[in-house]
Design a protein around this motif. Structure first.
Motif, PDB file in Angstrom:
ATOM      1  N   LYS A 165      10.043  -3.380  -0.269  1.00  0.00           N
ATOM      2  CA  LYS A 165       9.656  -1.941   0.771  1.00  0.00           C
ATOM      3  C   LYS A 165      11.165  -1.168   1.255  1.00  0.00           C
ATOM      4  O   LYS A 165      11.303  -0.635   1.255  1.00  0.00           O
ATOM      5  CB  LYS A 165       8.695  -2.330   1.519  1.00  0.00           C
ATOM      6  CG  LYS A 165       7.176  -2.032   0.766  1.00  0.00           C
ATOM      7  CD  LYS A 165       6.038  -2.447   1.930  1.00  0.00           C
ATOM      8  CE  LYS A 165       6.076  -1.115   3.531  1.00  0.00           C
ATOM      9  NZ  LYS A 165       4.618  -1.864   3.690  1.00  0.00           N
ATOM     10  N   ARG A 166      11.585  -2.899   1.988  1.00  0.00           N
ATOM     11  CA  ARG A 166      12.506  -2.409   2.611  1.00  0.00           C
ATOM     12  C   ARG A 166      14.197  -2.073   2.068  1.00  0.00           C
ATOM     13  O   ARG A 166      14.742  -1.040   2.764  1.00  0.00           O
ATOM     14  CB  ARG A 166      13.009  -3.462   3.788  1.00  0.00           C
ATOM     15  CG  ARG A 166      12.060  -3.873   4.750  1.00  0.00           C
ATOM     16  CD  ARG A 166      12.934  -5.605   5.284  1.00  0.00           C
ATOM     17  NE  ARG A 166      12.091  -6.690   4.851  1.00  0.00           N
ATOM     18  CZ  ARG A 166      11.662  -7.714   5.060  1.00  0.00           C
ATOM     19  NH1 ARG A 166      10.576  -7.112   6.160  1.00  0.00           N
ATOM     20  NH2 ARG A 166      11.530  -8.270   4.793  1.00  0.00           N
ATOM     21  N   ILE A 167      13.843  -2.325   0.379  1.00  0.00           N
ATOM     22  CA  ILE A 167      14.560  -2.732   0.022  1.00  0.00           C
ATOM     23  C   ILE A 167      15.007  -0.988  -0.764  1.00  0.00           C
ATOM     24  O   ILE A 167      16.367  -0.160  -0.808  1.00  0.00           O
ATOM     25  CB  ILE A 167      15.385  -3.487  -1.210  1.00  0.00           C
ATOM     26  CG1 ILE A 167      15.039  -5.293  -0.319  1.00  0.00           C
ATOM     27  CG2 ILE A 167      15.951  -3.306  -2.059  1.00  0.00           C
ATOM     28  CD1 ILE A 167      15.412  -6.236  -1.469  1.00  0.00           C
ATOM     29  N   ALA A 168      13.951  -0.797  -1.062  1.00  0.00           N
ATOM     30  CA  ALA A 168      13.618   0.470  -1.604  1.00  0.00           C
ATOM     31  C   ALA A 168      13.399   1.276  -0.880  1.00  0.00           C
ATOM     32  O   ALA A 168      14.317   2.593  -0.392  1.00  0.00           O
ATOM     33  CB  ALA A 168      12.082   0.614  -2.092  1.00  0.00           C
ATOM     34  N   GLU A 169      13.046   0.894   0.707  1.00  0.00           N
ATOM     35  CA  GLU A 169      13.881   1.803   2.081  1.00  0.00           C
ATOM     36  C   GLU A 169      15.498   2.777   1.869  1.00  0.00           C
ATOM     37  O   GLU A 169      15.866   3.588   2.043  1.00  0.00           O
ATOM     38  CB  GLU A 169      13.438   2.256   3.017  1.00  0.00           C
ATOM     39  CG  GLU A 169      13.097   2.669   4.055  1.00  0.00           C
ATOM     40  CD  GLU A 169      12.631   2.285   5.377  1.00  0.00           C
ATOM     41  OE1 GLU A 169      13.315   2.718   6.356  1.00  0.00           O
ATOM     42  OE2 GLU A 169      11.389   2.391   4.843  1.00  0.00           O
ATOM     43  N   LYS A 170      15.663   1.518   1.799  1.00  0.00           N
ATOM     44  CA  LYS A 170      17.714   1.838   2.212  1.00  0.00           C
ATOM     45  C   LYS A 170      17.767   2.217   0.824  1.00  0.00           C
ATOM     46  O   LYS A 170      18.770   2.834   0.729  1.00  0.00           O
ATOM     47  CB  LYS A 170      17.964   0.135   2.117  1.00  0.00           C
ATOM     48  CG  LYS A 170      17.895  -0.573   3.294  1.00  0.00           C
ATOM     49  CD  LYS A 170      18.236  -2.065   3.838  1.00  0.00           C
ATOM     50  CE  LYS A 170      17.459  -2.941   5.094  1.00  0.00           C
ATOM     51  NZ  LYS A 170      18.453  -3.913   4.917  1.00  0.00           N
ATOM     52  N   GLU A 171      17.824   2.070  -0.021  1.00  0.00           N
ATOM     53  CA  GLU A 171      18.652   2.819  -1.660  1.00  0.00           C
ATOM     54  C   GLU A 171      17.381   4.238  -1.962  1.00  0.00           C
ATOM     55  O   GLU A 171      17.878   4.611  -2.390  1.00  0.00           O
ATOM     56  CB  GLU A 171      17.790   2.135  -2.492  1.00  0.00           C
ATOM     57  CG  GLU A 171      18.792   0.588  -2.973  1.00  0.00           C
ATOM     58  CD  GLU A 171      19.752   0.979  -2.692  1.00  0.00           C
ATOM     59  OE1 GLU A 171      20.288   1.275  -3.829  1.00  0.00           O
ATOM     60  OE2 GLU A 171      20.438  -0.418  -2.340  1.00  0.00           O
ATOM     61  N   GLY A 172      16.273   4.589  -0.335  1.00  0.00           N
ATOM     62  CA  GLY A 172      15.736   6.203  -0.787  1.00  0.00           C
ATOM     63  C   GLY A 172      15.215   6.026  -2.273  1.00  0.00           C
ATOM     64  O   GLY A 172      14.680   7.305  -3.003  1.00  0.00           O
ATOM     65  N   VAL A 173      14.552   5.614  -2.362  1.00  0.00           N
ATOM     66  CA  VAL A 173      13.867   4.798  -3.744  1.00  0.00           C
ATOM     67  C   VAL A 173      12.043   5.096  -4.059  1.00  0.00           C
ATOM     68  O   VAL A 173      12.049   3.907  -2.552  1.00  0.00           O
ATOM     69  CB  VAL A 173      14.039   3.799  -5.092  1.00  0.00           C
ATOM     70  CG1 VAL A 173      13.244   3.984  -6.011  1.00  0.00           C
ATOM     71  CG2 VAL A 173      15.728   4.554  -5.356  1.00  0.00           C
ATOM     72  N   LYS A 308      11.600 -11.510  13.763  1.00  0.00           N
ATOM     73  CA  LYS A 308      12.961 -10.409  13.935  1.00  0.00           C
ATOM     74  C   LYS A 308      12.148  -9.817  13.299  1.00  0.00           C
ATOM     75  O   LYS A 308      12.256  -7.902  13.303  1.00  0.00           O
ATOM     76  CB  LYS A 308      13.818 -10.466  13.683  1.00  0.00           C
ATOM     77  CG  LYS A 308      15.309  -9.815  14.404  1.00  0.00           C
ATOM     78  CD  LYS A 308      16.999 -10.471  14.086  1.00  0.00           C
ATOM     79  CE  LYS A 308      17.460  -9.306  14.763  1.00  0.00           C
ATOM     80  NZ  LYS A 308      18.976  -9.975  14.132  1.00  0.00           N
ATOM     81  N   GLN A 309      12.570  -9.750  11.934  1.00  0.00           N
ATOM     82  CA  GLN A 309      12.209  -7.852  10.862  1.00  0.00           C
ATOM     83  C   GLN A 309      10.405  -7.406  11.016  1.00  0.00           C
ATOM     84  O   GLN A 309      10.694  -6.381  10.476  1.00  0.00           O
ATOM     85  CB  GLN A 309      12.096  -9.477   9.658  1.00  0.00           C
ATOM     86  CG  GLN A 309      13.152 -10.122   8.750  1.00  0.00           C
ATOM     87  CD  GLN A 309      12.889 -10.623   7.557  1.00  0.00           C
ATOM     88  OE1 GLN A 309      11.926 -11.149   6.719  1.00  0.00           O
ATOM     89  NE2 GLN A 309      13.978 -10.703   6.742  1.00  0.00           N
TER      90      GLN A 309
END
Length: 312
Positions: A165-173, A308-309
Motif C-alpha cells: 500500500k505504501r509503495i503504490a501510494e508513492k508510485e501513484g497507482v 515508526k512506520q
C-alpha cells in the motif's frame, strides 16, 4: 548420640543436595508452541527442532499448534501467559512480537519475552503470471501508470499488505487488495488471472522453476537464495521489506540456569549440519546468525522500525 549425629548429617546432606536434584532442568516434558497448523513450514521447523532438543534434554519435547491472530499473536498470547520456568517455549514468525503489537490490540508487548535465537529467514517474494510484461515490480507499477490502470494485489498478511500500500501510494497507482487463505490460494489466483500480483513464501520456488509463475521482487531484506537475480524491494527503490524471520522465544523471567541450559541446547542444535541442511534445503529458509544476543538485537531494531512506520 551417634545415631542422632548420623541422622543430622544425613539431613544436612539432603538439604544441600536434594534441591539441586529436584530443580534440575528439565525433569518433565517441554512444550513448544507454534503459530501454524500442522504441516506448514514453521510447523515442520518446530518439529525438527523439538526432535533434536528431545535428544539433548532427555525429555519429550511436545509440539502444540496454536494458529490464528496477527502473525501468530494467538500463540504469543498463550506464551506470554505461561509459567516462566522453561517448560513452555514458542516458535513463531518474529512479526508476532515486533509488528502485531503496533497494528492490533495484543495482550503482550515485545519486552514480555526473552528471545533465545533466530531459526531462519522464511524467504518470500512478489509474484505474477509468466505472460505479464514485467520483469520487476518496478516494471509493473510503471506499466500501470502508463496504461492508466490499477493493480490487483493478493496479500498474505498485514505486513506485506501495508508495505505494498505504501509503495503504490508513492508510485501513484491504485492498488486493489485481495485477502488470501495462504500461499496456495495466492498462487492459484495469480495463475488464473484473478490477481495481477501476490505475495507468497518459499512455495514460490517450485512454481518459478516450472515457469508457472514469475517472481518480480524479493520481499525479504536480502535476495532469495534460489533466485539471486531477482532484486529486493529496497533495490527497486523503496525502503520496504517483509521480514519473515522465525524466532524461538520464552516468557521473560526464566531462571538463569534454565536460560543458560536452553542457550546451550539451541546452540548445539543449530551447529548440527543435518538440522541446518533441513532448514535451508527442505524448507528453503535462509540461514541466520544464531544466539540470544543476535535475536534480541534484531527484535528490538525491527520493533522500533515498525512502530515508526505505524506512527507510534
Amino acid at each position: 548420640m551417634r545415631v542422632f549425629l548420623c541422622l543430622a548429617m544425613l539431613i544436612a546432606l539432603c538439604v544441600n543436595i536434594c534441591p539441586a536434584v529436584a530443580g534440575e532442568y528439565p525433569d518433565h516434558p517441554v512444550t513448544l508452541l507454534t503459530m501454524t497448523k500442522p504441516g506448514a513450514q514453521i510447523d515442520l521447523l518446530t518439529r525438527a527442532l523439538a526432535e533434536r532438543m528431545k535428544n539433548i534434554l532427555g525429555q519429550p519435547v511436545l509440539v502444540s499448534n496454536k494458529p490464528g491472530g496477527s502473525h501468530g499473536s494467538v500463540m504469543a498470547s498463550e506464551l506470554a501467559a505461561s509459567a516462566k520456568d522453561g517448560y513452555t517455549l514458542g516458535v513463531s514468525a518474529t512479526g508476532a512480537f515486533t509488528y502485531s503489537p503496533h497494528v492490533v490490540h495484543t495482550s503482550y508487548k515485545l519486552d514480555d519475552f526473552v528471545y533465545l535465537t533466530l531459526l531462519g529467514l522464511n524467504q518470500s517474494g512478489i509474484i505474477c503470471a509468466p505472460d505479464r510484461p514485467w520483469n520487476t515490480l518496478k516494471d509493473a507499477f510503471a506499466w500501470a501508470k502508463k496504461e492508466g490502470k490499477g493493480l490487483t494485489y493478493m496479500f498474505q498478511g498485514s505486513d506485506d499488505r501495508d508495505a505494498l500500500k505504501r509503495i503504490a501510494e508513492k508510485e501513484g497507482v491504485k492498488l486493489s487488495l485481495m485477502p488470501s487463505t495462504g500461499g496456495p490460494s495466492i498462487i492459484a489466483a495469480v495463475m488464473g488471472g484473478h490477481a495481477d500480483i501476490g505475495h507468497t513464501g518459499a512455495i514460490l520456488f517450485d512454481y518459478v522453476a516450472s515457469k508457472k509463475i514469475k517472481c518480480i521482487a524479493a520481499s525479504t531484506p536480502v535476495r532469495l537464495t534460489e533466485l539471486p537475480d531477482v532484486p529486493t524491494l529496497r533495490e527497486q527503490g523503496w525502503d520496504e521489506s517483509v521480514e519473515m524471520y522465525v524466532v524461538l522465544a520464552a516468557p521473560k523471567g526464566l531462571p538463569d540456569e534454565v536460560r543458560q541450559r536452553l542457550s546451550t541446547v539451541v546452540a548445539t542444535v543449530q551447529a548440527n549440519t543435518e538440522f541446518t541442511s533441513f532448514v535451508t534445503g527442505k524448507l528453503h529458509m535462509r540461514a541466520v546468525p544464531a544466539g540470544s544476543e543476535e535475536a534480541q538485537k534484531y527484535m528490538q531494531t525491527a520493533s522500533e522500525r515498525f512502530a515508526k512506520q505505524n506512527g507510534k
